[in-house]
Design an enzyme around this catalytic site. Sequence first.
Site, PDB file in Angstrom:
ATOM      1  N   SER A  52     -46.248  25.140  86.321  1.00 36.36           N
ATOM      2  CA  SER A  52     -46.220  25.622  87.695  1.00 36.36           C
ATOM      3  C   SER A  52     -47.277  26.715  87.871  1.00 36.36           C
ATOM      4  CB  SER A  52     -44.815  26.105  88.057  1.00 36.36           C
ATOM      5  OG  SER A  52     -44.661  26.244  89.446  1.00 36.36           O
TER       6      SER A  52
ATOM      7  N   ASP B 147     -42.405  16.258  93.812  1.00 37.65           N
ATOM      8  CA  ASP B 147     -42.394  17.702  93.620  1.00 37.65           C
ATOM      9  C   ASP B 147     -42.479  18.420  94.964  1.00 37.65           C
ATOM     10  OD1 ASP B 147     -42.760  20.344  92.794  1.00 37.65           O
ATOM     11  OD2 ASP B 147     -43.986  19.759  91.085  1.00 37.65           O
TER      12      ASP B 147
ATOM     13  N   HIS C  43     -40.278  18.763  90.681  1.00 31.20           N
ATOM     14  CA  HIS C  43     -40.810  19.896  89.939  1.00 31.20           C
ATOM     15  C   HIS C  43     -40.154  20.077  88.574  1.00 31.20           C
ATOM     16  CE1 HIS C  43     -43.415  23.367  90.103  1.00 31.20           C
ATOM     17  NE2 HIS C  43     -42.443  24.181  89.727  1.00 31.20           N
TER      18      HIS C  43
END
Length: 735
Positions: free
Chosen positions: A587, A672, A707
């Site tokens: 991330s 995501d 995610h």
Amino acid sequence: MKAHIKIITLASFVFVSACQNETTTETQRVEKAIAKEITTKEKHDMKPFDTTIKAPQPKKVPHTFTQHGDERIDNYHWLRDDSREDEDVLGYLNAENDYADAQMADSVALTEKVYEEIVGRMIQDDESVPVKLKNYWYYSRYESGKEYPIYARKLNDMAADEEVILDVNILAKDHAYYSSNNQAISHNHEILAYSEDTVSRRKYNLYFKDLNTGKLLPDVIENTTGSVAWAKDNKTLFYTRKHPTTLLPYQVYRHVLGTSVEDDVLVYEEADNTFYISCYTSRSNDFIMIQAGSTTNSEAMYLSADDPLGEFKSVLPREKDHEYEVEDFNGEFIINTNWQAKNFRIMKTKIGADADKSLWKEVVPHDDETLIYGVETFKDWLVIDQRSSGLKHIKAINWTSGESKVLDSEEAAYTMWTDNNPEQSHNVLRYSYSSLTQLSSIVEIDLDTDEKTVLKQNKINGEYHPEKYQSERFEIEARDGAMVPVSLVYKKDIGELNKRPLLVYAYGSYGSSVDPYFSSSRLSLLDRGFVFAIAHIRGSQAKGRAWYEDGKMFNKINTFTDYIDATQALLNKGYGDHKRVYGWGGSAGGLLMGAVANMNGMLYHGLIAAVPFVDVVTTMLDEDIPLTTGEFDEWGNPKNKDSYDYMLSYSPYDQVKAQDYPNMLITTGLHDSQVQYWEPAKWAAKLRELKTDDNVLMMRTNMDTGHGGASGRFASQKETAQDYTFLLKLAGIKE
């Protein structure tokens, strides 16, 4: 510091495991083989991937972005498809997956072996520590071979018959992805509210189950954060809706069971799109709370849980650069605030007089060396989650005598945090402890007597001997003189440290600190000789609030240089073979990997960038992309030229150039909601176009998830095994 809300619902269930389940003879044989390989291998450029396999070559469709008179040409903007249905886009993503499969085809057996090791360490029939709420003991458990938890309770004591209140395995049966992020019991313990996301976009539907009949109520609420705050009448509840485009939580509604959702009443709407909001029940259960927060501001609002039709009142209207959180206790608000206190301090005030700061009284003063994360109140004690010397631990202060005690550890690298403590009326604290070598445990301590009881020490299948592993913690000097903490762990006696593979992990954003914790899956690397290090770089709060502020906005470059400097310092200290150095971040940590790849990528033999935030400028210019506006105080707003110029200077996608890059594995999920799939997809395409080396570049897209990757406890480990195999293959470790 983003608002940290501890919501007590059902008991949480944490799993850790340990070393592989194999005979001692086999373990020793493998260790000797690895040690010999590590200590005798000549340093050389390892090229384990097949350069003759043709990589995807996506088309180029120039798209021009203009801002502040500057033009940026994006040849891969066409890969953005909000519908996620475009055949060309899906075709490219699948082609990348096929290419990755082809490159890893000769390592399928190793991937399967690593997966079996990881899963083999897991205790398959496991159970959480029960939490008592009124007359019920709530807990969750896993059954052998099943992916998802079962939530259950027992009346009065744990010897009673079990009542299963939610079996997530049944709910998830027909879904490739399934997540229930919240389960909340009504005050009379008759209604269970639970959330459901089957897409992995973190948009949860709410369902309500009558525990007397076992049947679902007709009430279904869509597009929520998943959390529920129950009023004391057991029929009124509050929930938070997400914006349909940006996915920002921005509205709080009131719903009465048995009425139409269309008639729900909007009780609060956040007008500032840089703020996130949440709604929860206070720990005392006496108040419904709304917490609004941005990177540098926050505001708490409250409503009596006995008066659900009333109006919310602000504890203190928001002020510039003021963050605070509250807990109610004995008619007072206990306030964790950074008002005139960079690292936060604890104050208190009478409920009703809270909006006047002149009436606030200091309980715990500010400390330049100690960052306060949050507080929990008990009958005679105030308990503080805090960090000093870079390590997270707990402090308790007696309300009456002022006596204080610190719960810490003699280990070099560890972490500690308060666990489920729903009751304020006693003096027994439950907390969790973990380190790089010690399996996680849940401990209860009587704060009056200091008597400790280990409620659960996580276990593993197979042998695990902590004394065979070494953890260390020290500081390295960055290029500007800052001292950066590093935690590391390795297995003893399987080769010289300076001839082993080195893996450096970091995050470095949002003030989030990667604490040293035990990982059973990581043993598959440690047992093969890897040295694993965590670089506690600026952008985290490892050394307090100033450490965070020195790694964001116009100081963001420090995050990247700290990581590079920490890696080089580790090598200089003799940790790791300089030809087998690897980096990993996800991330915002994927942004770190992208920036490092551009700045000094060839220091590393390989990088893993998981769900990486790499197209910084374009994303932050588009306020329709989920979560963008709430992060202007983290990265800057590129509509301002100074921010635009600075962000452009490090944005990984914009800074890709004709140069050599290390071997790279990029991972993403099609759905995501945090970092849209097209950021890593565009980045992979541009890297492949411009890089001048023959190192491998692979991108894997999970076409079913978002995610967080796969949702099941076993399915998620398949992705871990793939990632580990990429590193092992690069390091020349074949078994």
